[in-house]
Scaffold this motif. Structure first.
Motif, PDB file in Angstrom:
ATOM      1  N   THR A   3       0.849  -1.195   0.000  1.00  0.00           N
ATOM      2  CA  THR A   3       0.000   0.000   0.000  1.00  0.00           C
ATOM      3  C   THR A   3       0.885   1.246   0.000  1.00  0.00           C
ATOM      4  O   THR A   3       1.759   1.394   0.850  1.00  0.00           O
ATOM      5  CB  THR A   3      -0.918  -0.011   1.246  1.00  0.00           C
ATOM      6  N   PHE A  12       0.979  13.261  -6.401  1.00  0.00           N
ATOM      7  CA  PHE A  12       0.415  12.146  -7.177  1.00  0.00           C
ATOM      8  C   PHE A  12       0.931  12.203  -8.615  1.00  0.00           C
ATOM      9  O   PHE A  12       1.466  11.220  -9.133  1.00  0.00           O
ATOM     10  CB  PHE A  12      -1.122  12.219  -7.153  1.00  0.00           C
ATOM     11  N   LEU A  16       3.671   9.437 -10.567  1.00  0.00           N
ATOM     12  CA  LEU A  16       3.204   8.503 -11.610  1.00  0.00           C
ATOM     13  C   LEU A  16       4.318   7.978 -12.520  1.00  0.00           C
ATOM     14  O   LEU A  16       4.396   6.768 -12.755  1.00  0.00           O
ATOM     15  CB  LEU A  16       2.103   9.155 -12.466  1.00  0.00           C
ATOM     16  N   GLU A  25       0.794   0.957 -12.730  1.00  0.00           N
ATOM     17  CA  GLU A  25      -0.043   2.018 -13.295  1.00  0.00           C
ATOM     18  C   GLU A  25      -1.345   2.127 -12.515  1.00  0.00           C
ATOM     19  O   GLU A  25      -2.055   1.134 -12.340  1.00  0.00           O
ATOM     20  CB  GLU A  25      -0.321   1.740 -14.770  1.00  0.00           C
ATOM     21  N   VAL A  26      -1.618   3.346 -12.042  1.00  0.00           N
ATOM     22  CA  VAL A  26      -2.861   3.565 -11.303  1.00  0.00           C
ATOM     23  C   VAL A  26      -3.990   3.584 -12.331  1.00  0.00           C
ATOM     24  O   VAL A  26      -3.918   4.320 -13.325  1.00  0.00           O
ATOM     25  CB  VAL A  26      -2.799   4.891 -10.511  1.00  0.00           C
ATOM     26  N   THR A  27      -5.031   2.772 -12.101  1.00  0.00           N
ATOM     27  CA  THR A  27      -6.036   2.595 -13.143  1.00  0.00           C
ATOM     28  C   THR A  27      -7.267   3.488 -12.974  1.00  0.00           C
ATOM     29  O   THR A  27      -8.209   3.408 -13.736  1.00  0.00           O
ATOM     30  CB  THR A  27      -6.447   1.106 -13.239  1.00  0.00           C
ATOM     31  N   GLU A  28      -7.267   4.366 -11.934  1.00  0.00           N
ATOM     32  CA  GLU A  28      -8.362   5.338 -11.826  1.00  0.00           C
ATOM     33  C   GLU A  28      -7.800   6.725 -11.591  1.00  0.00           C
ATOM     34  O   GLU A  28      -6.771   6.872 -10.931  1.00  0.00           O
ATOM     35  CB  GLU A  28      -9.315   4.947 -10.689  1.00  0.00           C
ATOM     36  N   LEU A  38      -7.182   3.510  -4.554  1.00  0.00           N
ATOM     37  CA  LEU A  38      -7.152   3.372  -6.007  1.00  0.00           C
ATOM     38  C   LEU A  38      -6.447   2.080  -6.392  1.00  0.00           C
ATOM     39  O   LEU A  38      -5.352   1.797  -5.895  1.00  0.00           O
ATOM     40  CB  LEU A  38      -6.413   4.552  -6.643  1.00  0.00           C
ATOM     41  N   THR A  40      -4.435  -0.540  -8.962  1.00  0.00           N
ATOM     42  CA  THR A  40      -3.414  -0.398 -10.008  1.00  0.00           C
ATOM     43  C   THR A  40      -3.515  -1.608 -10.930  1.00  0.00           C
ATOM     44  O   THR A  40      -4.323  -2.510 -10.692  1.00  0.00           O
ATOM     45  CB  THR A  40      -1.982  -0.332  -9.410  1.00  0.00           C
ATOM     46  N   ARG A  46      -1.648  -1.187  -4.256  1.00  0.00           N
ATOM     47  CA  ARG A  46      -2.756  -0.221  -4.271  1.00  0.00           C
ATOM     48  C   ARG A  46      -2.251   1.122  -3.750  1.00  0.00           C
ATOM     49  O   ARG A  46      -1.231   1.185  -3.052  1.00  0.00           O
ATOM     50  CB  ARG A  46      -3.933  -0.719  -3.442  1.00  0.00           C
ATOM     51  N   VAL A  47      -2.995   2.172  -4.118  1.00  0.00           N
ATOM     52  CA  VAL A  47      -2.619   3.524  -3.705  1.00  0.00           C
ATOM     53  C   VAL A  47      -3.713   4.056  -2.790  1.00  0.00           C
ATOM     54  O   VAL A  47      -4.901   3.942  -3.115  1.00  0.00           O
ATOM     55  CB  VAL A  47      -2.456   4.439  -4.941  1.00  0.00           C
TER      56      VAL A  47
END
Ligand SMILES: Nc1ncnc2c1ncn2[C@@H]1O[C@H](COP(=O)(O)OP(=O)(O)OP(=O)(O)O)[C@@H](O)[C@H]1O
Ligand SMILES: O=P(O)(O)OC[C@H]1O[C@H](OP(=O)(O)OP(=O)(O)O)[C@H](O)[C@@H]1O
Length: 218
Positions: A3, A12, A16, A25-28, A38, A40, A46-47
């Motif tokens: 996390t 943020f 990236l 890659e953050v997907t949202e 969020l 990934t 997760r973020v």
């Protein structure tokens, strides 16, 4: 699961590319979603989105394994329980003393009069003025520091400056630069032991991106 705690906005955005280099890659989009966790592209990463000032606290107590926080925020937090392996050289700015253009800061200091200073950064400010032997009364604020000298709340502020346009727009001038600021990777000390391999991999990739993008460390 790893996390990572980030704050919305510049941290943020500037983290990236580092994550991408590590295959994450953050997907949202946090600006479009109301979610605070969020996902990934990786099931094991997760973020979590937290206030910039809360990042060290989340990482310290294990609410997140890793995080990205400004040196300003880390100095105020104190850094307890945090491993700080890397200056990411992102979100660069400086911490400075600023006053109204018509306030003679040099004369006030010379006369030894007490200067009223408004700031969010009371720990750094207290240390700075103590080192200089300047007598100050500190007033803690949580934002919009620029307003303090304009309304008579304070003679001076200690705040972050980047382009200088916020100071200029409010008729303030920078009279002292206290320190250069950038953001660091922070790691929970227990997580570093328990999840050593995946965390080490992230640190190593971030480190290689940082040193290749700017070979001259600050
Ligand atoms: N103008 C700026 N230019 C570059 N970096 C900056 C600037 N302002 C702040 N920073 C850095 O980016 C970090 C995050 O700033 P951001 O504006 O996202 O949060 P904040 O509003 O200061 O925090 P909070 O939401 O907790 O009050 C700061 O801690 C600082 O290190
Ligand atoms: O010298 P400048 O480039 O004007 O930047 C300085 C401003 O940036 C920070 O605020 P904030 O995070 O609100 O600034 P932002 O508008 O860049 O988000 C800081 O508290 C200053 O007010």
């Amino acid at each position: 699961m790893i996390t990572l705690a980030l704050s919305k906005g510049r941290i943020f955005e500037e983290t990236l590319p580092l994550l991408k280099a590590a295959g994450i890659e953050v997907t949202e989009d946090p600006e479009k979603s109301r979610k605070l966790i969020l996902p990934t592209n990786r099931d094991d990463v997760r973020v979590v989105l937290v206030r910039a000032t809360d990042v060290p606290t989340y990482v310290q107590y294990g609410g997140a394994d890793l995080g990205v926080a400004g040196k300003d925020v880390l100095l105020e937090h104190g850094g307890q329980g945090l491993y700080q392996p890397l200056d990411l050289r992102i979100a660069k700015c400086r911490m400075s003393v600023a006053v109204r253009a018509d306030f003679d800061y040099g004369a006030a200091v010379k006369q030894g009069s007490r200067v009223r200073v408004a700031t969010k950064y009371t720990t750094v400010a207290r240390q700075h003025f103590a080192d200089k032997g300047v007598h100050v009364d500190l007033i803690k604020l949580y934002g919009s520091m620029e307003l303090a000298p304009l309304t008579g709340l304070a003679d001076a502020i200690v705040d972050l400056v980047s382009t200088g346009s916020t100071l200029k727009a409010n008729h303030l001038v920078e009279v002292e630069q206290i320190m250069e600021i950038s953001s660091r990777l922070v790691v929970n000390q227990a997580a570093l032991k328990l999840k050593r391999e995946p965390i080490r991999r992230i640190i190593d990739v971030f480190e290689s991106v940082v040193s290749s993008s700017n070979p001259n460390p600050r």
